[in-house]
Design a protein around this motif. Structure first.
Motif, short mmCIF file in Angstrom:
data_model
loop_
_atom_site.label_atom_id
_atom_site.label_comp_id
_atom_site.label_asym_id
_atom_site.label_seq_id
_atom_site.Cartn_x
_atom_site.Cartn_y
_atom_site.Cartn_z
N GLU A 175 2.41 -2.19 8.96
CA GLU A 175 2.97 -0.83 8.99
C GLU A 175 2.12 0.17 8.21
OE1 GLU A 175 4.71 -3.58 8.11
OE2 GLU A 175 6.79 -3.49 8.80
N ASP A 176 1.09 -0.33 7.49
CA ASP A 176 0.28 0.57 6.65
C ASP A 176 -0.53 1.55 7.48
OD1 ASP A 176 1.21 -0.87 4.50
OD2 ASP A 176 -0.58 -2.12 4.34
N THR A 177 -0.80 2.71 6.90
CA THR A 177 -1.75 3.64 7.49
C THR A 177 -2.85 3.88 6.46
OG1 THR A 177 -0.50 5.54 6.69
CG2 THR A 177 -0.02 4.80 8.92
N TRP B 65 0.85 -1.18 0.00
CA TRP B 65 0.00 0.00 0.00
C TRP B 65 0.90 1.25 0.00
CZ3 TRP B 65 -3.92 2.40 -1.40
CH2 TRP B 65 -4.52 3.46 -0.69
N THR B 66 0.38 2.33 -0.59
CA THR B 66 1.21 3.54 -0.78
C THR B 66 1.52 4.29 0.52
OG1 THR B 66 -0.86 4.65 -1.27
CG2 THR B 66 0.46 3.99 -3.14
N LYS B 67 0.66 4.09 1.52
CA LYS B 67 0.87 4.83 2.77
C LYS B 67 1.34 3.88 3.85
CE LYS B 67 -2.43 8.37 1.56
NZ LYS B 67 -3.70 9.03 1.84
N SER B 68 2.62 3.96 4.17
CA SER B 68 3.20 3.08 5.16
C SER B 68 4.19 3.88 5.99
CB SER B 68 3.93 1.92 4.48
OG SER B 68 4.67 1.18 5.44
N MET B 69 4.31 3.52 7.25
CA MET B 69 5.30 4.20 8.09
C MET B 69 6.72 3.69 7.78
SD MET B 69 4.54 2.69 11.85
CE MET B 69 3.43 1.34 12.06
N HIS B 70 6.83 2.62 6.98
CA HIS B 70 8.15 2.13 6.60
C HIS B 70 8.52 2.73 5.24
CE1 HIS B 70 11.59 -0.21 5.78
NE2 HIS B 70 11.41 -1.04 6.79
N PRO B 71 9.60 3.53 5.18
CA PRO B 71 9.95 4.20 3.91
C PRO B 71 10.16 3.24 2.74
CG PRO B 71 11.28 5.05 5.72
CD PRO B 71 10.50 3.90 6.28
N ASP B 72 10.76 2.06 2.98
CA ASP B 72 10.95 1.08 1.90
C ASP B 72 9.60 0.59 1.36
OD1 ASP B 72 13.65 1.28 2.27
OD2 ASP B 72 13.93 -0.78 2.98
#
Ligand SMILES: [Zn+2]
Length: 238
Positions: free
Chosen positions: A157-159, A110-117
């Motif tokens: 990790e997704d938001t 998903w495009t919105k994640s707290m993990h930059p990778d």
């Protein structure tokens, strides 16, 4: 019926297995070709007394064991964990793989994640999707290839991830749990209870799907739009 080639693209070994491994197994069992493409090994969460280099090899071994249980192909690129960037070289490399492997469905983070990778991965896929399809791009002399659809899958990790599609994976869930157990981090990481979380997630998604277990997917932003003369499923004249 023609069989599909579904390619799951994840930032680190273990990501796509956790997010959608049961869906992957369901399609592989039915005779479709399924490939996991890991952009990095995800080697920097190394266990105590194991170097980053050793852990990289360990994760690639674990990814092969998990893929073998799920009945899918797997490949891992040599980008570095926590150093995944949306740049021309990476996009072209993935586009070249798309042209060679010819997937018709790609499932990624998903495009919105707290993990930059994780957040970079779908951007790399989108760029590669376009490049693979455009005849004007020269990539190793390979002919252009169009991917029919791209979906996102669900990581912890997704938001702002709200599922669009629920897939019944009741029959596949036991094999899925066995496959993800091949990963040291899934069973032993002190930072997050991966196994417990994904088992519980498959259960709660299953409750909402009215099946024992389910995993979910999400349309790309804006792609779940239907244009036409009437409301989809409700034609004017019947
Ligand atoms: Zn990851």
């Amino acid at each position: 019926m023609a069989k599909d080639h579904i390619m799951f693209v994840g930032a680190h070994c273990g990501d796509v297995e956790l997010a959608a491994g049961a869906i992957a197994h369901k399609y592989a069992k039915a005779g479709h070709k399924v490939t996991f493409l890991h952009l990095t090994a995800g080697e920097k969460g190394n266990p105590p007394h194991t170097s980053v280099k050793e852990y990289k090899n360990q994760k690639i071994r674990e990814s092969k064991a998990a893929a073998s249980i799920l009945g899918v192909h797997t490949m891992t690129l040599d980008y570095k964990d926590a150093e995944l960037f949306v740049d021309d070289e990476t996009v072209s490399r993935v586009a070249t793989i798309f042209r060679k492997e010819k997937p018709n469905l790609v499932i990624t983070h998903w495009t919105k994640s707290m993990h930059p990778d994780h957040a970079a991965c779908p951007k790399i896929v989108e760029g590669a999707w376009l490049k693979a399809a455009l005849p004007g791009f020269e990539l190793d002399g390979l002919p252009p290839h169009g991917i029919r659809q791209v979906f996102h899958s669900e990581n912890w990790e997704d938001t702002e991830y709200e599922p669009d599609i629920y897939v019944d994976v009741t029959e596949e869930f036991e094999t899925y749990l066995k496959a993800i157990s091949e990963y040291w981090f899934v069973m032993n990481a002190s930072s997050f209870r991966y196994y417990d979380y994904y088992k519980a997630l498959g259960t709660t998604r299953g409750c909402l799907n009215r099946t024992t277990y389910a995993q979910t997917l999400k349309y790309r932003i804006g792609s779940n739009v239907r244009k036409g003369a009437h409301i989809p499923g409700f034609p004017i004249s019947q």
